[in-house]
Structures are given as C-alpha cells and as structure tokens.
Scaffold this active site. Sequence first.
Site, PDB file in Angstrom:
ATOM      1  N   ASP A   1       0.865  -1.186   0.000  1.00  0.00           N
ATOM      2  CA  ASP A   1       0.000   0.000   0.000  1.00  0.00           C
ATOM      3  C   ASP A   1       0.899   1.232   0.000  1.00  0.00           C
ATOM      4  O   ASP A   1       1.702   1.431   0.915  1.00  0.00           O
ATOM      5  CB  ASP A   1      -0.894  -0.011   1.239  1.00  0.00           C
ATOM      6  CG  ASP A   1      -1.992   1.045   1.167  1.00  0.00           C
ATOM      7  OD1 ASP A   1      -1.863   1.977   0.348  1.00  0.00           O
ATOM      8  OD2 ASP A   1      -2.982   0.923   1.914  1.00  0.00           O
TER       9      ASP A   1
ATOM     10  N   HIS B   1      -5.541  13.634 -10.916  1.00  0.00           N
ATOM     11  CA  HIS B   1      -5.551  12.197 -11.208  1.00  0.00           C
ATOM     12  C   HIS B   1      -4.501  11.795 -12.242  1.00  0.00           C
ATOM     13  O   HIS B   1      -3.973  10.690 -12.208  1.00  0.00           O
ATOM     14  CB  HIS B   1      -6.937  11.765 -11.703  1.00  0.00           C
ATOM     15  CG  HIS B   1      -7.992  11.892 -10.642  1.00  0.00           C
ATOM     16  ND1 HIS B   1      -8.031  11.076  -9.543  1.00  0.00           N
ATOM     17  CD2 HIS B   1      -9.044  12.754 -10.520  1.00  0.00           C
ATOM     18  CE1 HIS B   1      -9.076  11.403  -8.783  1.00  0.00           C
ATOM     19  NE2 HIS B   1      -9.708  12.425  -9.356  1.00  0.00           N
TER      20      HIS B   1
ATOM     21  N   ASN C   1      -2.272  12.667  -5.294  1.00  0.00           N
ATOM     22  CA  ASN C   1      -3.425  12.645  -6.212  1.00  0.00           C
ATOM     23  C   ASN C   1      -4.266  13.914  -6.048  1.00  0.00           C
ATOM     24  O   ASN C   1      -4.725  14.500  -7.034  1.00  0.00           O
ATOM     25  CB  ASN C   1      -4.261  11.404  -5.919  1.00  0.00           C
ATOM     26  CG  ASN C   1      -5.025  10.921  -7.131  1.00  0.00           C
ATOM     27  OD1 ASN C   1      -4.497  10.889  -8.239  1.00  0.00           O
ATOM     28  ND2 ASN C   1      -6.285  10.543  -6.942  1.00  0.00           N
TER      29      ASN C   1
ATOM     30  N   ARG D   1      14.694  -4.357  -0.315  1.00  0.00           N
ATOM     31  CA  ARG D   1      15.213  -3.839  -1.586  1.00  0.00           C
ATOM     32  C   ARG D   1      14.203  -2.879  -2.228  1.00  0.00           C
ATOM     33  O   ARG D   1      14.586  -1.828  -2.776  1.00  0.00           O
ATOM     34  CB  ARG D   1      15.516  -4.987  -2.551  1.00  0.00           C
ATOM     35  CG  ARG D   1      16.689  -5.851  -2.120  1.00  0.00           C
ATOM     36  CD  ARG D   1      17.154  -6.734  -3.261  1.00  0.00           C
ATOM     37  NE  ARG D   1      16.118  -7.627  -3.758  1.00  0.00           N
ATOM     38  CZ  ARG D   1      15.882  -8.844  -3.287  1.00  0.00           C
ATOM     39  NH1 ARG D   1      16.618  -9.314  -2.276  1.00  0.00           N
ATOM     40  NH2 ARG D   1      14.922  -9.580  -3.798  1.00  0.00           N
TER      41      ARG D   1
ATOM     42  N   ASP E   1      -4.195   2.409  -4.804  1.00  0.00           N
ATOM     43  CA  ASP E   1      -2.744   2.409  -4.630  1.00  0.00           C
ATOM     44  C   ASP E   1      -2.263   1.113  -3.990  1.00  0.00           C
ATOM     45  O   ASP E   1      -1.205   1.072  -3.368  1.00  0.00           O
ATOM     46  CB  ASP E   1      -2.330   3.609  -3.765  1.00  0.00           C
ATOM     47  CG  ASP E   1      -3.008   3.586  -2.399  1.00  0.00           C
ATOM     48  OD1 ASP E   1      -3.909   2.746  -2.194  1.00  0.00           O
ATOM     49  OD2 ASP E   1      -2.639   4.410  -1.533  1.00  0.00           O
TER      50      ASP E   1
END
Length: 520
Positions: free
Chosen positions: A368, A381, A376, A431, A411
Amino acid sequence: MTLPPDPMAPHDPQERRHSDALLQLCKRLERAWTLSDVLDAVKPMGESVFDYRHVWLALIDDASGMLDFLTHTSGGEESALSRQLQTMKIPVKGDALLEEIMQATHVVVVEDARTDPRTNKAVVAVLHNRTIVNVPLIMANQRLGALGMGTYGDEEGVRPPKPWQIALMQATAGHLAVALDRVRFMTAQREAEEALLQEKERLQVTLHSISDAVVTTDAAGLVQYLNPAAQALTGWSLTAACGRRHQEVLGLAIEAGADTAPDLVGRALAQGSTQLHGKLRSTPQAGAPLLMDLSASPLLRPGGHADGVVLVFRDVTEASRLSREMEFQAMHDTLTSLGNRRAFEHLLAQAFAATRDARAHHCVCYLDLDNFKVINDTCGHAAGDELLRQVARLFLAHLQPQDLLCRLGGDEFGILLWQQDLQQALQLAERMQQGLAAFRFGWRDHVFSVSVSIGAVMLDAATESVGALLQAADSACYVAKDGGPQPHPCLCRERPCSGAALWRHGMGQPHRACAAARPV
C-alpha cells in the site's frame, strides 16, 4: 418373282383394316412421350375404326383415390372442346359406375348415360354424355385405369359398340397399357432427374450464398469442389484446386512434431463422424497467415459408406485476436498493464491448490503506497496515474520471472513470490523500500518522495483458504502502515483460529499482543 402370301395374314378385308390400324397405332405409340401423345395416338382409332369422335383416358391416382380424366375431342368445331386436352379429377368412391370400371376385367358399356342408373347424373348434365364405353387398362396385373370412348349430345345420340368393336377395343387397350406403362416410367424418370437437377441447383445456390467456406474431397483427400467463399479464403480457383491435396489448397501448417500437415480427411473417415478443429494455422496461396475453425464431416452414401469428406471452415483470425484482447483486459489493469485483482485471486487459487502438497510453499505480499492520496489531490488524477505506472515498473525490476505483481485497485498492489519463504520476502521488501527511498516523483514544479507499507504472509499447507490468506496479508500491511512514519515491512505466518507471529525489521525479541497479527 412374287413372294408367297403370308399364311398368318388376315384374309378378310375388315380384319386386314383392323390389323393395319393396330400396326399404325403401335407406330404412333412408339413415338409417344407424354399422356397427351398417347391420346393423340389412339384418337385416329376412335374416329376411323370405332366411329367415336370422343376418346379419353381415366387413370388411377392411388395416392388420392381419384381418377384423372384426360379427354380429347375432335370434329373440326372451334369450341372449347375442340382438339384440346382437358383434365378433370373425379373421386371413385361413391360413384357406382367408376367403382365398376375400376374393378372390371371386361368392357363396361353404358348405352345411354341419361337413363343408366349407374351414371352420375350431375356429371352427365355437364358433359352431355350419351353412350359410354370403358375398356380396362391392365399391365402385368397392375390396373392403370381405363380407355374410354363414346358419344355426346342428341346429335350423336345413342350408339352402343358392336361385338367386333368390343374385341378390337380390348386389343387396342393392351397396346395402350404397354405404352402408358412406358410413358409413366419415362415421366417418373424425367421428374426424378428434374428434381435432382433442382436439388443440385439449390445446393449450388446455397453453397454460393453462405458465408462459410466449403470444400468437398474424395476419400483420398483430393479436392473436388470449392464454393466462392473457400476460393476467396484460400486464393485457389475451382479449376486449379480440383484434384489437389486438401492440405495444399487449405495451406495447412505442419503440426508440431510431424513432417506433414494434418490429414483432416483421413481423421474424419477413420472416426466416421464430424471432427472439429479449432484455430488451425493456415497460409493461403495469396494473403497473410490466418487462423481458422474447421469441421470435417464424412459424406455418407446409402448403406453408411463414406466416399468423401466435406470441410466447412471460417477465418477466425480477427475473432481470436479480439478474444485474446478481451481475455487480457479481463485479467489486466488497463493503467499499468499488470494483472488485476481477478488475475491475482485466480493465481492465488492455483497456488493454494498446489500447497495441498505439504512440500510446496509460497509467500504473498500486500503493498500500500503511503501518502498517495496527497499526491493525487495536489496534482490531480493524471499525476496519480503516472505515479502508479512508474512505481509499478520500479517494483517489477526487483522481481524474478516466476513472481507475479498485480495492481489490486487504487494504490494497492499484490505480489505472489513463487516457492519463497518469509525471509526471502523480507529481503525483497527491503530492496523495494530502498529503491523507493531513492526514487523521486516529479510533476511540473512539485517533487515528492514515495514510501510503501508491505505486509507478507506464508501460503503453505497450513493456509485454510484464499480468503483467509488475503485477509491476513491485508492485516499485516495495516500493522506495517500503523507502525509510524518510517516505512517498514510487517511479516506474519497466517494460522487461522490461533495466534500469528509478526516480525518488524530492526526490532529485538518478540512480545505478545492480542491481535489477529501479533507484533514482535
């Protein structure tokens, strides 16, 4: 030198005239091709020999139980009855005279139709019959009908036949029956040929009008016919294709592991039933390669013997492309071209089935993005969409070919790490976070840093269901996001109906917490 007289020849002049009349009748009947010709042939006998101007044929129609009356009249008058063929149908059942005629083997004579109780007075009133003579027409014990002669009206009056006339009428009826049988046979043959020709023409019109391509072959697989659709699709004309192997005309590609193109005709004949072939690869004589769906059906003759095959096929290249495109759209996210939630759940279900074997194990990560809503809302958008595309490419760069990354919505992303454990998932999460730490998203005069919260769970034999797996991964991600402003992974081993252990990178010994996922 004169020839001796024929001992079999009649000596009486009247008998000679009758014999000559019969001989001439036979010659005329030999040239008869229709029922009208038969009437034309017998008419001179009625006029010159029997002295009856009116001659007719009453022929049995077994299917309807009716008599077909074909009537010829002559005499020079220019009336509707003069030298024209008239056709009437009269039911046999209930008509005493017709029932007698159709059962008799002798000549049936009605001296005066007006007074004879056997006649149908309504018909007599219309036709003005007087004397009626009917001679049965029988051929090889088959009753064909009757030859009729007679007089009409008061002018001709009542004139019953003499004995010699009755005898000659019977001889005439014998020749007439033979001719009628021949004409009926030729008529039936002609009608059958015409019906066959019409059926062939209808078939040709049908084959020419249908949109599907149709090819017929013999049992050896050599082409015998192509309809226009097949000619357009294959690039072969009918003349050029006839006699060639169907594989060549259809441009069939060589099958994998084989040396030649598939023998569709041989397979259909071997199975004895319609064989369906989907998405066959073909290279037409002229044109681009294509895919086609094809059915091969044996051409069965009476008795079940197949002497050929009909191939019906259509170009499905565009339909196949559209189908693949629809399948892709159904399983992929249009913004990032990653798999969507549906694809992710589908692959999880397959992986879940594989883990029923205790030796198989995988790891599922739930990601997330942090503060995505801020970007946004600030930049719009379009900026949010571009951020998702760039982050997706960054995530993909850290995955192995067998791993799966999907965008689950908004997201949120999901990762299926194939045959990997939690430790490997932790290394991957580090990573990915390091990569995001070095990443800056620029949009016009704004620059943003991006972080991600990652929750991971094991998928193994202990996993109860895909639903429980996704719930646990979401919970782990929520715990990771709730851990503070610094991004970190949160890993757990999901075990329904019991406590689950969570690890937070960089912390010490585990401690207990009453939650679905217990932080350490």
